[in-house]
Design a protein around this motif. Structure first.
Motif, PDB file in Angstrom:
ATOM      1  N   GLN A 242       9.479   5.568  -3.984  1.00 31.53           N
ATOM      2  CA  GLN A 242       9.620   4.720  -2.808  1.00 31.53           C
ATOM      3  C   GLN A 242       9.170   3.292  -3.129  1.00 31.53           C
ATOM      4  O   GLN A 242       8.391   3.047  -4.057  1.00 31.53           O
ATOM      5  N   LYS A 243       9.652   2.366  -2.336  1.00 29.42           N
ATOM      6  CA  LYS A 243       9.257   0.966  -2.446  1.00 29.42           C
ATOM      7  C   LYS A 243       8.408   0.632  -1.225  1.00 29.42           C
ATOM      8  O   LYS A 243       8.872   0.755  -0.094  1.00 29.42           O
ATOM      9  N   LEU A 244       7.137   0.229  -1.451  1.00 25.68           N
ATOM     10  CA  LEU A 244       6.191  -0.005  -0.366  1.00 25.68           C
ATOM     11  C   LEU A 244       5.929  -1.489  -0.169  1.00 25.68           C
ATOM     12  O   LEU A 244       5.876  -2.256  -1.136  1.00 25.68           O
TER      13      LEU A 244
ATOM     14  N   GLU B 283       7.131  -8.675  12.453  1.00 21.06           N
ATOM     15  CA  GLU B 283       6.463  -7.793  11.474  1.00 21.06           C
ATOM     16  C   GLU B 283       7.499  -7.182  10.535  1.00 21.06           C
ATOM     17  O   GLU B 283       8.700  -7.371  10.704  1.00 21.06           O
ATOM     18  N   TRP B 284       7.015  -6.492   9.522  1.00 19.27           N
ATOM     19  CA  TRP B 284       7.858  -6.064   8.413  1.00 19.27           C
ATOM     20  C   TRP B 284       7.884  -4.544   8.301  1.00 19.27           C
ATOM     21  O   TRP B 284       6.930  -3.858   8.674  1.00 19.27           O
ATOM     22  N   PHE B 285       8.976  -4.030   7.763  1.00 25.66           N
ATOM     23  CA  PHE B 285       9.042  -2.611   7.442  1.00 25.66           C
ATOM     24  C   PHE B 285       8.064  -2.298   6.311  1.00 25.66           C
ATOM     25  O   PHE B 285       7.757  -3.155   5.475  1.00 25.66           O
TER      26      PHE B 285
ATOM     27  N   GLY C 274      16.278   0.922  -1.429  1.00 23.73           N
ATOM     28  CA  GLY C 274      15.926  -0.262  -0.652  1.00 23.73           C
ATOM     29  C   GLY C 274      16.233  -0.184   0.829  1.00 23.73           C
ATOM     30  O   GLY C 274      16.188  -1.209   1.512  1.00 23.73           O
ATOM     31  N   LYS C 275      16.500   1.018   1.366  1.00 27.98           N
ATOM     32  CA  LYS C 275      16.774   1.187   2.789  1.00 27.98           C
ATOM     33  C   LYS C 275      15.496   1.624   3.513  1.00 27.98           C
ATOM     34  O   LYS C 275      14.759   2.468   3.002  1.00 27.98           O
TER      35      LYS C 275
ATOM     36  N   GLY D  22      13.022  -3.716  -7.112  1.00 25.76           N
ATOM     37  CA  GLY D  22      11.771  -3.311  -6.493  1.00 25.76           C
ATOM     38  C   GLY D  22      10.833  -2.640  -7.471  1.00 25.76           C
ATOM     39  O   GLY D  22      11.182  -2.364  -8.634  1.00 25.76           O
ATOM     40  N   ILE D  23       9.623  -2.366  -7.018  1.00 23.23           N
ATOM     41  CA  ILE D  23       8.554  -1.829  -7.860  1.00 23.23           C
ATOM     42  C   ILE D  23       8.265  -0.398  -7.460  1.00 23.23           C
ATOM     43  O   ILE D  23       8.059  -0.102  -6.276  1.00 23.23           O
ATOM     44  N   PHE D  24       8.250   0.501  -8.441  1.00 24.71           N
ATOM     45  CA  PHE D  24       7.931   1.901  -8.166  1.00 24.71           C
ATOM     46  C   PHE D  24       6.509   2.032  -7.614  1.00 24.71           C
ATOM     47  O   PHE D  24       5.612   1.278  -7.988  1.00 24.71           O
ATOM     48  N   TYR D  25       6.314   3.035  -6.774  1.00 24.49           N
ATOM     49  CA  TYR D  25       4.995   3.293  -6.184  1.00 24.49           C
ATOM     50  C   TYR D  25       4.067   3.954  -7.203  1.00 24.49           C
ATOM     51  O   TYR D  25       2.962   3.483  -7.445  1.00 24.49           O
ATOM     52  N   PHE D  26       4.518   5.044  -7.789  1.00 24.70           N
ATOM     53  CA  PHE D  26       3.722   5.756  -8.798  1.00 24.70           C
ATOM     54  C   PHE D  26       4.573   5.994 -10.043  1.00 24.70           C
ATOM     55  O   PHE D  26       5.795   6.149  -9.955  1.00 24.70           O
ATOM     56  N   MET D  27       3.873   6.064 -11.186  1.00 28.26           N
ATOM     57  CA  MET D  27       4.535   6.382 -12.444  1.00 28.26           C
ATOM     58  C   MET D  27       3.592   7.234 -13.284  1.00 28.26           C
ATOM     59  O   MET D  27       2.382   7.284 -13.034  1.00 28.26           O
TER      60      MET D  27
END
Length: 394
Positions: free
Chosen positions: A297-299, A344-346, A353-354, A278-283
Motif C-alpha cells: 500500500q501507499k500511505l 484534508e487528504w486521503f 494509487g487508488k 510511490g513508496i512501498f510501506y514495508f519491504m
C-alpha cells in the motif's frame, strides 16, 4: 524549489487546518474526534491518546511559530484539558484509547501515547506557561526514558529471552522529542542525550554495506534473520533522516547532515515502486514476502515525510538528487493523496494509487502528518540555504 512554498502554505492554512478546527472538536465531552469521513462527519467517537497529543501539539506549535490565532490556542487548550483529566493511569502512563467521555478502553501498552503527550504539553507550555504543563511534559519524558528498554512492559506478548528485539521507532522519535523538549529538559540534558540516540539511529540500526536501516535488531545490535529482523519501513527511515538533519543544524555538523541525506536518498531509491510509482510501506531485506499484508500500500505519511526530508536535504546540502526526487514525489503525492473535492487528504492507497478508504482521519490518522509536512516544506523552502555555501568536512 521556492516556487512550491506558497502552494504548501495555502494548502495548510486554507484547507487542512480549517477541516480539523471545524470537525474534530468535541464540544460536549472535550478532546478531539479523529474518526472523520471524507466530508468531516464523525463515524466513531473513541479517542486515541497519541492522536489527542498530536493535535494539541499541532495547534500549539502553529500558534507559537506561524501566527497567534486565538482559535488555534483554544483548540490546544481544549484538547489538553481532556488529556490532563482523563489520559493517564495511576502510575502516570498514558492510555492508548478512551471512550468519548474519557473512560479508559485500552491499557497504556503503547509508549508512543507518552511520546506525543510529552510533545503536546511541552509545546503548550511555550504558549501558555502553566507550571502544570511543564511538570506533565517533564514527568512524561522521564517515564519514557525509564520504560525505553521494555516499552510495552507487562503488556508485551513476547516470551522473555526467546528473541529479544529492539525497535527503531523509539530512538527515532527520541531524536525529535529531545529537540521539542529542550526548553523543558535544559540544554545540558539534551547535549548528553543526543549522542546516545544518534548512535542508535545512525549506527545500530544502519546496515553500512546495504545502506539501509532495519526496523528491528537484536538487543546486542546484531541482525535477526526473521520476519521482524528483515523488516524495512522506508517511510520510517526517511522521516528519521530529517530528524537527524534537524539535529545536525542544532550541532552545526555538516557531515552529519550529508550522511543523513545520503541514507534517506538510498532508502527512497530502494523503496520506490518502479512499476506504479510511490513508496512501498514495508519491504523485506532479502526480498522475501513480508508478513504485513499491506506491504504494497501507499500511505500518506510516508510520502509527506519524504517531501520534508527532500526539502531539508536540498536546503542543507544542495544535493541535486534531492531536487529531482522532490519534484517526482511532489507530483505523485499531490496527484494521489490530495482530495481535490473536499479538504484534508486521503491516507491509504492501493499499490496502483487508488484510494482504498474515503476517511480523512481514524485510529491511526489524525491532525499531524499532513499539516506538519505542509508546514515544514513551506518553512524550509522559504529559508535561505544553511550549509550549501560551504564544502562539507570530510
Amino acid at each position: 524549489m521556492k516556487h512550491h512554498a506558497a502552494t504548501y502554505k495555502q494548502e495548510l492554512l486554507d484547507r487542512v487546518l480549517p477541516f480539523w478546527v471545524n470537525h474534530s472538536k468535541d464540544e460536549q465531552h472535550g478532546g478531539f474526534y479523529t474518526c472523520l469521513d471524507r466530508q468531516g462527519n464523525v463515524f466513531d467517537t473513541d479517542k486515541f491518546m497519541w492522536l489527542q497529543g498530536r493535535e494539541v501539539w499541532m495547534f500549539s506549535m502553529l500558534y507559537d511559530k506561524v501566527e497567534a490565532r486565538p482559535e488555534w490556542k483554544e483548540m490546544a487548550l481544549h484538547g489538553a484539558k481532556f488529556m490532563e483529566r482523563h489520559g493517564r493511569d495511576q502510575a502516570g502512563n498514558w492510555y492508548f484509547s478512551l471512550t468519548r467521555d474519557g473512560r479508559p478502553l485500552i491499557q497504556p501498552y503503547n509508549i508512543f501515547s507518552d511520546c506525543f503527550a510529552a510533545m503536546a504539553f511541552g509545546a503548550l507550555h511555550k504558549i501558555e506557561p502553566d507550571p502544570a504543563y511543564h511538570a506533565i511534559a517533564k514527568d512524561t519524558f522521564e517515564n519514557i526514558i525509564r520504560r525505553r528498554q521494555q516499552p510495552k512492559g507487562m503488556y508485551t506478548k513476547n516470551v522473555p529471552g526467546a528473541r529479544n528485539l529492539k525497535n527503531f521507532a523509539l530512538p527515532m522519535i527520541l531524536c525529535n522529542l529531545s529537540l521539542e523538549l529542550e526548553h523543558i529538559l535544559g540544554e545540558e540534558a539534551v547535549n548528553r542525550f543526543i549522542p546516545e540516540v544518534l548512535e542508535e539511529v545512525m549506527e545500530v540500526f544502519y546496515l553500512k554495506e546495504e545502506g539501509l536501516i532495519l526496523e528491528n535488531v537484536l538487543e546486542d545490535g546484531s541482525f535477526s534473520d526473521s520476519f521482524e529482523g528483515r523488516l524495512l519501513n522506508p517511510g520510517h527511515s526517511i522521516e528519521a533522516m530529517w530528524f537527524i538533519m534537524d539535529l545536525a543544524v542544532r550541532l552545526d555538523d555538516k557531515a552529519l547532515a550529508e550522511k543523513a541525506c545520503a541514507i534517506g536518498l538510498r532508502m527512497l531509491e530502494y523503496g520506490w515502486d518502479a512499476q506504479y510509482g510511490g513508496i512501498f510501506y514495508f519491504m523485506d531485506l532479502k526480498g522475501h514476502p513480508p508478513q504485513q499484508l499491506e506491504w504494497d500500500q501507499k500511505l500518506w505519511w510516508v510520502h509527506l515525510e519524504t517531501l520534508v526530508f527532500l526539502a531539508k536535504g536540498w536546503q542543507l546540502t544542495g544535493n541535486a538528487a534531492c531536487l529531482e526526487w522532490f519534484e517526482k514525489v511532489h507530483a505523485y503525492t499531490w496527484n494521489h493523496f490530495r482530495d481535490a473535492e473536499y479538504p484534508e487528504w486521503f491516507g491509504y492507497l492501493s499499490r496502483q494509487g487508488k484510494p482504498l478508504l474515503q476517511l480523512k482521519g481514524g485510529k491511526w490518522k489524525g491532525c499531524f502528518h499532513v499539516p506538519r509536512a505542509l508546514y515544514q516544506v513551506w518553512q524550509t523552502l522559504e529559508k535561505a540555504p544553511a550549509f550549501r555555501q560551504q564544502p562539507v568536512d570530510k
